[in-house]
Motif scaffolding. Structure first.
Motif, PDB file in Angstrom:
ATOM      1  N   UNK A   9       0.787  -1.105  -0.030  1.00 23.21           N
ATOM      2  CA  UNK A   9       0.131  -0.028  -0.145  1.00 23.21           C
ATOM      3  C   UNK A   9       0.881   0.955  -0.043  1.00 23.21           C
ATOM      4  N   UNK A  10       0.327   2.094  -0.377  1.00 21.69           N
ATOM      5  CA  UNK A  10       1.224   3.601  -0.673  1.00 21.69           C
ATOM      6  C   UNK A  10       1.531   4.022   0.899  1.00 21.69           C
ATOM      7  N   UNK A  15       0.791  -0.965   9.435  1.00 22.47           N
ATOM      8  CA  UNK A  15       1.434  -2.255   9.718  1.00 22.47           C
ATOM      9  C   UNK A  15       0.942  -3.508   9.041  1.00 22.47           C
ATOM     10  N   UNK A  16      -0.196  -3.326   8.102  1.00 22.26           N
ATOM     11  CA  UNK A  16      -0.930  -4.509   7.323  1.00 22.26           C
ATOM     12  C   UNK A  16       0.125  -5.176   6.457  1.00 22.26           C
ATOM     13  N   UNK A  17       0.975  -4.192   6.070  1.00 24.18           N
ATOM     14  CA  UNK A  17       1.923  -4.781   5.078  1.00 24.18           C
ATOM     15  C   UNK A  17       2.834  -6.167   5.522  1.00 24.18           C
ATOM     16  N   UNK A  18       3.503  -5.791   6.794  1.00 23.86           N
ATOM     17  CA  UNK A  18       4.089  -6.609   7.347  1.00 23.86           C
ATOM     18  C   UNK A  18       3.330  -8.042   8.077  1.00 23.86           C
ATOM     19  N   UNK A  91      -3.229  -7.398  15.885  1.00 21.86           N
ATOM     20  CA  UNK A  91      -4.362  -6.594  16.414  1.00 21.86           C
ATOM     21  C   UNK A  91      -3.729  -5.142  16.932  1.00 21.86           C
ATOM     22  N   UNK A  92      -2.853  -5.524  17.898  1.00 14.88           N
ATOM     23  CA  UNK A  92      -2.382  -4.481  18.586  1.00 14.88           C
ATOM     24  C   UNK A  92      -1.690  -3.407  17.708  1.00 14.88           C
ATOM     25  N   UNK A  93      -0.912  -3.874  16.731  1.00 14.16           N
ATOM     26  CA  UNK A  93      -0.331  -2.852  15.817  1.00 14.16           C
ATOM     27  C   UNK A  93      -1.398  -2.227  14.855  1.00 14.16           C
ATOM     28  N   UNK A  94      -2.262  -3.055  14.484  1.00 17.86           N
ATOM     29  CA  UNK A  94      -3.419  -2.321  13.790  1.00 17.86           C
ATOM     30  C   UNK A  94      -4.278  -1.213  14.456  1.00 17.86           C
ATOM     31  N   UNK A 212     -10.130  -1.368   8.225  1.00 20.51           N
ATOM     32  CA  UNK A 212      -9.308  -0.220   8.257  1.00 20.51           C
ATOM     33  C   UNK A 212      -9.018   0.325   6.878  1.00 20.51           C
ATOM     34  N   UNK A 213      -8.582  -0.702   5.971  1.00 16.47           N
ATOM     35  CA  UNK A 213      -8.497  -0.143   4.593  1.00 16.47           C
ATOM     36  C   UNK A 213      -9.583   0.336   3.767  1.00 16.47           C
ATOM     37  N   UNK A 214     -10.810   0.327   4.072  1.00 16.22           N
ATOM     38  CA  UNK A 214     -11.751   0.736   3.599  1.00 16.22           C
ATOM     39  C   UNK A 214     -12.018   2.140   4.225  1.00 16.22           C
TER      40      UNK A 214
END
Length: 219
Positions: A9-10, A15-18, A91-94, A212-214
């Motif tokens: 993602x740009x 953190x969803x990338x990792x 979940x904590x990171x998100x 989150x992404x939405x």
């Protein structure tokens, strides 16, 4: 081989990338775990039998118990802890990311609750004001995973080190067909257990990531 298409993602602070990569790695590892354990056990037996070439069977029969029980157990049990850790850390990171996006002063660390899933749901509802909650079905799965994880993390899977109440909870879970096995001394988990609860963790994490992404209009 799992595809990495669509992972990136740009917003590289997301953190969803990792997390997506970590989920993929665990998925692939679990697909190979049974074959890998069988290979380790076969290699162990081959090496040990050579040492007992001139011995009677009773002198080396213990190696079969080790290969059939102890080695698989030693490899599988730490994976329960890893799967639970993926849930907790993801979940904590998100939610920490969401805290920054929503500009909230309270962090997830400021929320107190005995159960981790309840803590997460409280934070999402009362602090972030999200229209998202971990479902009751998913909460039951995480609670079951947590009971097994605690036995392994705090007692190394040795039941005599657990309280009677905790052992009774594990016995109830065993009777439910969750995929655990208790002896008088130890706990063991099946391959189905690992796959089932990893799937539950992945479902929860991906549902929150989708939300989150939405919400933040990721493309």
């Amino acid at each position: 081989m799992a595809s990495l298409e669509g992972l990136f993602n740009t917003d590289f602070s997301y953190p969803g990338i990792e997390i997506k990569v970590e989920l993929l790695v665990m998925q692939e590892y679990l697909k190979q775990i049974e074959v890998g354990i069988n290979a380790v056990c076969t290699s162990y037996l081959d090496n040990e039998i050579i040492k007992y070439a001139e011995s009677e069977y009773y002198e080396y029969q213990h190696i079969y118990s080790i290969a059939e029980g102890e080695i698989p157990r030693a490899i599988k049990l730490p994976l329960v802890v890893s799967i639970y850790t993926i849930f907790e850390n993801s979940i904590t990171q998100l939610l920490s990311y969401a805290q920054g996006k929503e500009q909230k002063g309270l962090s997830i660390k400021d929320i107190n609750d005995r159960f981790l899933t309840a803590k997460f749901n409280k934070y999402m509802k009362h602090v972030l004001e999200f229209d998202f909650q971990i479902s009751e079905h998913s909460i039951k799965d995480i609670n079951a995973l947590s009971k097994v994880r605690n036995c392994i993390a705090h007692a190394n899977g040795n039941l005599p080190a657990m309280s009677k109440d905790k052992i009774d909870e594990l016995k109830k879970l065993e009777r439910s067909g969750a995929g655990i096995e208790l002896t008088s001394l130890r706990i063991d988990v099946s391959y189905d257990f690992l796959n089932k609860y990893m799937a539950s963790v992945e479902k929860i994490v991906k549902e929150l990531m989708d939300y989150l992404e939405t919400r933040y209009d990721f493309n």
